[in-house]
Design a protein around this motif. Structure first.
Motif, PDB file in Angstrom:
ATOM      1  N   ALA A   1     -36.386  31.558 -26.786  1.00 45.79           N
ATOM      2  CA  ALA A   1     -36.332  31.702 -25.329  1.00 45.79           C
ATOM      3  C   ALA A   1     -36.218  30.317 -24.699  1.00 45.79           C
ATOM      4  N   HIS A   2     -35.462  30.217 -23.628  1.00 45.10           N
ATOM      5  CA  HIS A   2     -35.298  28.928 -22.951  1.00 45.10           C
ATOM      6  C   HIS A   2     -36.609  28.456 -22.344  1.00 45.10           C
ATOM      7  N   LYS A   3     -36.791  27.137 -22.306  1.00 45.67           N
ATOM      8  CA  LYS A   3     -37.944  26.542 -21.644  1.00 45.67           C
ATOM      9  C   LYS A   3     -37.563  26.001 -20.281  1.00 45.67           C
ATOM     10  N   SER A   4     -36.277  25.746 -20.103  1.00 47.21           N
ATOM     11  CA  SER A   4     -35.796  25.316 -18.790  1.00 47.21           C
ATOM     12  C   SER A   4     -34.359  25.806 -18.644  1.00 47.21           C
TER      13      SER A   4
ATOM     14  N   ALA B   1     -39.899  31.517 -13.379  1.00 47.46           N
ATOM     15  CA  ALA B   1     -40.147  30.074 -13.421  1.00 47.46           C
ATOM     16  C   ALA B   1     -41.343  29.740 -12.549  1.00 47.46           C
ATOM     17  N   THR B   2     -41.979  28.597 -12.865  1.00 42.48           N
ATOM     18  CA  THR B   2     -43.118  28.183 -12.042  1.00 42.48           C
ATOM     19  C   THR B   2     -42.820  26.942 -11.201  1.00 42.48           C
ATOM     20  N   SER B   3     -41.720  26.232 -11.509  1.00 47.64           N
ATOM     21  CA  SER B   3     -41.378  25.117 -10.627  1.00 47.64           C
ATOM     22  C   SER B   3     -39.869  24.863 -10.640  1.00 47.64           C
TER      23      SER B   3
ATOM     24  N   VAL C   1     -29.954  21.743  -9.962  1.00 48.11           N
ATOM     25  CA  VAL C   1     -31.207  22.473  -9.762  1.00 48.11           C
ATOM     26  C   VAL C   1     -31.691  22.950 -11.125  1.00 48.11           C
ATOM     27  N   MET C   2     -32.909  22.572 -11.482  1.00 56.18           N
ATOM     28  CA  MET C   2     -33.467  22.952 -12.781  1.00 56.18           C
ATOM     29  C   MET C   2     -34.702  23.821 -12.559  1.00 56.18           C
ATOM     30  N   LEU C   3     -34.822  24.875 -13.363  1.00 58.85           N
ATOM     31  CA  LEU C   3     -36.017  25.715 -13.312  1.00 58.85           C
ATOM     32  C   LEU C   3     -36.885  25.390 -14.524  1.00 58.85           C
ATOM     33  N   LEU C   4     -38.171  25.203 -14.275  1.00 53.46           N
ATOM     34  CA  LEU C   4     -39.100  24.777 -15.333  1.00 53.46           C
ATOM     35  C   LEU C   4     -40.250  25.770 -15.461  1.00 53.46           C
ATOM     36  N   GLY C   5     -40.973  25.632 -16.558  1.00 52.78           N
ATOM     37  CA  GLY C   5     -42.143  26.490 -16.762  1.00 52.78           C
ATOM     38  C   GLY C   5     -41.737  27.943 -16.922  1.00 52.78           C
ATOM     39  N   LEU C   6     -40.696  28.180 -17.734  1.00 51.83           N
ATOM     40  CA  LEU C   6     -40.192  29.544 -17.891  1.00 51.83           C
ATOM     41  C   LEU C   6     -41.100  30.382 -18.787  1.00 51.83           C
TER      42      LEU C   6
END
Length: 422
Positions: A241-244, A283-285, A343-348
């Motif tokens: 699973a992706h992490k970002s 995502a969380t951030s 734009v990057m999504l983190l905390g997946l």
DNA sequence: TCTGGGGTCCTAGGACCC
DNA sequence: TCTGGGGTCCTAGGACCC
């Protein structure tokens, strides 16, 4: 005894373009990056002309014309579709498959009675059924299989399949390989290895392990062990699973208006949120970055990034847009001409295993958001991307829009662009 | 004269891959 | 006019905890 194979498509993007333009056979073909910026794929004829990987297209335009090079903008829907056809074939024929990239797969052939016969059969079937030539390298570790694949590509007498057998052959191949061509040795490590006299893969393999551990971390040590026949990297059958997740683009023209930057960031936030939901994740951030052109020292330079917490994990596009625009406000500076944003999504994490948060909305509101996004995604799947979209991104002819002047048709993924016969 | 030991989490930077 | 996009992992250092 473990046995890995690496299947690698030859000049993949160029081969994909040529598949639908058979008259280009034998002619040099190049494929350009997004924005028609630089060369990201070359047919063998284009390589023979001396066109390097990453060559800026504008610097080579005259050479392209003079040498009759067929030039294409990148057409990722086409490449992705052909890739998945190939991966499906591999999964049918080999006991274990790891899809490593759009044009590469590792196979686990341990215990296969006649691995060479199987690899030749795979190669023939992929060529006949999909039309893309591949090369296959076999060896006892993944890193050695990579190396074997280079041999299969460089020495046509092997018929596109090369088995790197343990012993003298392995040693000879290591000696004939520059250390910088080893999988896992990038330009930085190459330079440092050269500095201490290790120029070939064999030199590197024989360095003291403690030195490698200290100077190149456990990652470098793992590469060294693999070259010496100890398998450290196993076959990953299921994609992790992706992490970002990231959506970023270079602009068609430089952008200094905050409003234009906000439009671009909004549209990237929309895209990356779609990817997030397609993975069934939240995502969380959100991180946003902007940068001025790297290659023009005479312009004022700025690159900035800012991260914004989303409060609770979410995949709701409006919340992601809102956080992205707040982050943009933090990292954007007036008076600079920007060339790129992302734009990057983190905390997946999977939406199904979500952490309950004190910051959570009430369940009814979450449910409402979820069904809204499902409806949006369903409509865009059914009627094409952009069928339902956010008002801010619809403005036509914006400077940040990508240039793609020479894209081939979406031959296999759009009904309107199917090739015509006769 | 002189100030512990052990742990976690986060971030930034660096390196690599295709 | 003009040089891509999308990922991963490791390490060091700082903040913070008991």
């Amino acid at each position: 005894m473990p046995l890995f194979a690496l299947v690698d498509c030859n000049n993949f993007y160029a081969s994909c373009e040529r598949l639908f333009r058979p008259e280009l056979k034998g002619r040099p073909v190049v494929v350009l990056s997004n924005n028609d910026g630089c060369v990201i794929a070359r047919s063998s004829e284009a390589k023979a002309l001396g066109i390097p990987m990453g060559a800026p297209a504008f610097q080579w335009e005259r050479r392209f014309r003079a040498s009759g090079v067929a030039v294409f903008s990148s057409n990722f829907p086409l490449y992705g579709d052909l890739s998945s056809r190939i991966m499906t074939l591999l999964a049918d024929m080999a006991p274990g498959v790891e899809v490593y990239s759009i044009d590469e797969a590792f196979l686990d052939l341990s215990g296969v009675a006649d691995p060479m016969a199987l690899c030749h059969a795979i190669r023939e079937r992929v060529l006949r059924w999909v039309g893309i030539p591949v090369s296959i390298g076999l060896a006892r570790t993944k890193t050695l299989a990579k190396l074997a694949n280079r041999v299969a590509k460089k020495q046509p007498e092997h018929g596109g399949v090369f088995n790197l057998e343990q012993g003298r052959a392995e040693e000879a191949a290591l000696q004939a390989t520059e250390v910088g061509d080893v999988w896992g040795i990038g330009p930085r490590h190459q330079k440092r290895l050269w500095a201490c006299g290790a120029r070939t893969a064999l030199d590197f393999a024989r360095l003291p392990g403690a030195w490698v551990r200290r100077e190149m971390s456990v990652v470098g040590l793992c590469t060294q062990l693999e070259l010496n026949g100890t398998s450290c990297l196993s076959l990953e059958r299921a994609p992790a699973a992706h992490k970002s997740l990231l959506c970023s683009r270079s602009f068609g023209r430089l952008v200094s208006e905050p409003e234009h930057l906000r439009e671009a960031v909004t549209s990237y936030a929309v895209r990356v949120a779609e990817k997030l939901r397609r993975e069934g994740a939240e995502a969380t951030s959100v991180q946003v970055f902007v940068s001025t052109p790297r290659h023009r020292e005479n312009l004022p330079q700025h690159s900035g990034a800012a991260t914004m917490a989303l409060g609770a994990a979410t995949a709701h596009t409006p919340l992601i847009i809102e956080a992205a625009l707040r982050a943009l406000d933090q990292c954007f500076r007036m008076g600079f001409e920007y060339q790129k944003a992302g734009v990057m999504l983190l905390g997946l994490a999977p939406a199904s295993a979500r952490q309950i948060s004190l910051l959570d909305l009430d369940p009814a509101e979450r449910l409402r958001q979820k069904s809204l996004m499902s409806a949006l995604d369903a409509a865009n799947r059914r009627f094409g991307r952009g069928a339902l979209r956010y008002a801010i991104t619809t403005a036509p002819d914006r400077p940040w829009h990508m240039r793609q002047l020479r894209r081939s048709p979406r031959y296999t993924t759009s009904w309107d662009e199917l090739p015509r016969v006769g």
